[in-house]
Design a protein around this motif. Structure first.
Motif, short mmCIF file in Angstrom:
data_model
loop_
_atom_site.label_atom_id
_atom_site.label_comp_id
_atom_site.label_asym_id
_atom_site.label_seq_id
_atom_site.Cartn_x
_atom_site.Cartn_y
_atom_site.Cartn_z
N LYS A 230 0.82 -1.21 0.00
CA LYS A 230 0.00 0.00 0.00
C LYS A 230 0.86 1.27 0.00
O LYS A 230 0.41 2.33 0.43
CB LYS A 230 -0.97 0.01 1.19
CG LYS A 230 -2.05 -1.06 1.10
CD LYS A 230 -3.14 -0.87 2.12
CE LYS A 230 -4.27 -1.87 1.89
NZ LYS A 230 -5.39 -1.68 2.84
N GLY A 231 2.10 1.13 -0.44
CA GLY A 231 2.98 2.28 -0.54
C GLY A 231 3.60 2.71 0.77
O GLY A 231 4.29 3.74 0.84
N PHE A 238 -0.71 4.65 9.57
CA PHE A 238 -2.08 4.20 9.83
C PHE A 238 -2.88 4.30 8.53
O PHE A 238 -2.85 5.32 7.86
CB PHE A 238 -2.72 5.06 10.92
CG PHE A 238 -1.90 5.12 12.18
CD1 PHE A 238 -2.06 4.20 13.19
CD2 PHE A 238 -0.92 6.12 12.33
CE1 PHE A 238 -1.26 4.25 14.33
CE2 PHE A 238 -0.14 6.17 13.46
CZ PHE A 238 -0.31 5.23 14.46
N MET A 239 -3.56 3.21 8.20
CA MET A 239 -4.34 3.16 6.96
C MET A 239 -5.75 2.69 7.27
O MET A 239 -5.98 1.84 8.13
CB MET A 239 -3.70 2.20 5.96
CG MET A 239 -2.28 2.52 5.55
SD MET A 239 -2.16 3.82 4.29
CE MET A 239 -2.95 3.04 2.88
N LYS A 244 -4.44 6.80 3.70
CA LYS A 244 -3.46 7.01 4.75
C LYS A 244 -4.00 8.06 5.71
O LYS A 244 -4.40 9.15 5.31
CB LYS A 244 -2.12 7.46 4.16
CG LYS A 244 -1.04 7.69 5.21
CD LYS A 244 0.27 8.09 4.55
CE LYS A 244 1.35 8.34 5.60
NZ LYS A 244 2.63 8.74 4.98
N LEU A 245 -4.00 7.73 7.00
CA LEU A 245 -4.47 8.66 8.03
C LEU A 245 -3.27 9.38 8.64
O LEU A 245 -2.18 8.82 8.75
CB LEU A 245 -5.24 7.91 9.12
CG LEU A 245 -6.37 6.98 8.64
CD1 LEU A 245 -7.11 6.40 9.83
CD2 LEU A 245 -7.32 7.71 7.71
N GLY A 311 -8.76 -12.72 4.46
CA GLY A 311 -8.26 -13.39 3.28
C GLY A 311 -7.99 -12.48 2.10
O GLY A 311 -7.62 -12.94 1.02
N GLU A 312 -8.19 -11.16 2.27
CA GLU A 312 -7.90 -10.23 1.17
C GLU A 312 -6.44 -10.30 0.79
O GLU A 312 -5.58 -10.43 1.66
CB GLU A 312 -8.25 -8.80 1.61
CG GLU A 312 -7.95 -7.75 0.54
CD GLU A 312 -8.22 -6.33 1.04
OE1 GLU A 312 -7.56 -5.41 0.55
OE2 GLU A 312 -9.06 -6.19 1.93
N PRO A 313 -6.09 -10.27 -0.52
CA PRO A 313 -4.67 -10.31 -0.92
C PRO A 313 -3.88 -9.24 -0.17
O PRO A 313 -4.33 -8.11 -0.01
CB PRO A 313 -4.73 -10.02 -2.43
CG PRO A 313 -6.07 -10.53 -2.83
CD PRO A 313 -6.99 -10.21 -1.68
N THR A 314 -2.70 -9.61 0.29
CA THR A 314 -1.93 -8.71 1.14
C THR A 314 -0.83 -7.97 0.42
O THR A 314 -0.13 -7.17 1.01
CB THR A 314 -1.29 -9.51 2.29
OG1 THR A 314 -0.41 -10.50 1.72
CG2 THR A 314 -2.33 -10.19 3.14
#
Length: 315
Positions: A230-231, A238-239, A244-245, A311-314
């Motif tokens: 996620k960069g 924190f996402m 991004k938070l 189970g979401e792709p990581t």
């Protein structure tokens, strides 16, 4: 003695001498062959030894070898290679993702000041948390403290989520957390000393064995491979979904630790309230569990979404 008998005796003696010489020649030939064969075997043995040594020298060691070891993921994990560490009510609608590195001083500052506030939100069912643990400080500063501490955290997680959370808090505590330039957590003895603060881990032989033998080292390399997901390339981050938070910064001014903690907690609450809406019961007429934020439509547009799903792709 007749002349004939004398000649026969001499002939027999010469034959015996000749036979003895032939026997000695054969014996010497066999000896030379054995010497040569022994030398060849010795050379082959040396060559084989050298070849074996070269092969051993070229075999991966340490964390490179861990990448090829059998994967053992801790209990209470899910997803690809067990790299999803989800803490909280599985029915919580939202997921806050927290990215940390055990050697990170900023992560330690967050955990010491605001960690309890985050866990309270989790206990209240406001959201669940997915922890992604990085080890990039090892690469930047040298050592293996981040990786070895993560293996130890895996051993704690294998016992229970509560043990994982309490051990993580102890590793980040002011009492134990070292200067990031010092590879203190690269020593198993130090990791076990910190673990003594957690009742479930103190004198726990299964936990100690997993720490000392690196039971979860392969899992650590799988978690480490998530660097950049996620960069995210810094900690703490924190996402919420793909968003991004950002926690408002604490003003740079002289203050006590208690004052700093209060400001840090207040800023964390501002960030969470802005993203998820006020906590349930704190603002009449607003239910954070239903609103999903101050403005549900705006939240959807911003990419906040509902967080990850099991189970979401990581990657």
């Amino acid at each position: 003695m007749s002349n004939r008998n004398n000649q026969a005796s001499k002939s027999a003696a010469r034959e015996r001498i000749r036979a003895e010489r032939e026997r000695q020649k054969k014996k010497e030939k066999v000896r030379r062959q054995l010497v040569v064969a022994g030398a060849v075997v010795g050379v082959l043995a040396i060559a084989g030894g050298i070849g074996y040594a070269v092969l051993k020298a070229n075999e991966p060691t340490g964390w490179e070898a861990a990448k090829e070891a059998k994967l053992v993921a801790p209990a209470h994990t899910q997803g690809e290679n067990g790299t999803e560490i989800l803490i909280g009510d599985k029915n919580a609608k939202e997921t806050l993702e927290v990215f940390e590195d055990v050697r990170c001083p900023a992560c330690a500052a967050f955990e010491q000041s605001t960690g309890p506030a985050l866990l309270k939100d989790v206990e209240d069912g406001r959201y669940k948390v997915r922890f992604t643990m990085y080890t990039f400080i090892d690469g930047m500063g040298g050592g293996e403290g981040s990786k070895k501490a993560l293996n130890a955290l895996g051993a704690a997680l294998n016992i229970s989520q509560d043990a994982f959370l309490k051990y993580k808090a102890a590793l980040y505590s002011a009492k134990y957390h070292p200067d990031e330039r010092e590879d203190v957590y690269g020593k198993n003895a130090e990791l076990l000393k910190v673990a003594a603060e957690v009742p479930a881990l103190k004198n726990n032989k299964a936990f100690e064995t997993a720490v000392e033998q690196g039971t979860y080292n392969r899992w650590v390399t799988e978690m480490t491979a998530l660097f950049g997901r996620k960069g995210v390339k810094g900690t703490p981050t924190f996402m919420h979904g793909d968003k991004k938070l950002v926690i408002p910064e604490v003003p740079q001014q002289q203050m006590t630790q208690e004052q700093y903690n209060q400001l840090a907690q207040a800023n964390f609450k501002k960030m969470i309230d802005k993203e998820f809406g006020p906590a349930k019961g704190t603002a009449p007429g607003q239910d954070a569990d239903k609103s999903g934020g101050k403005d549900g439509a705006k939240d959807k547009e911003s990419g906040g979404g509902k967080g990850i799903r099991e189970g979401e792709p990581t990657r």
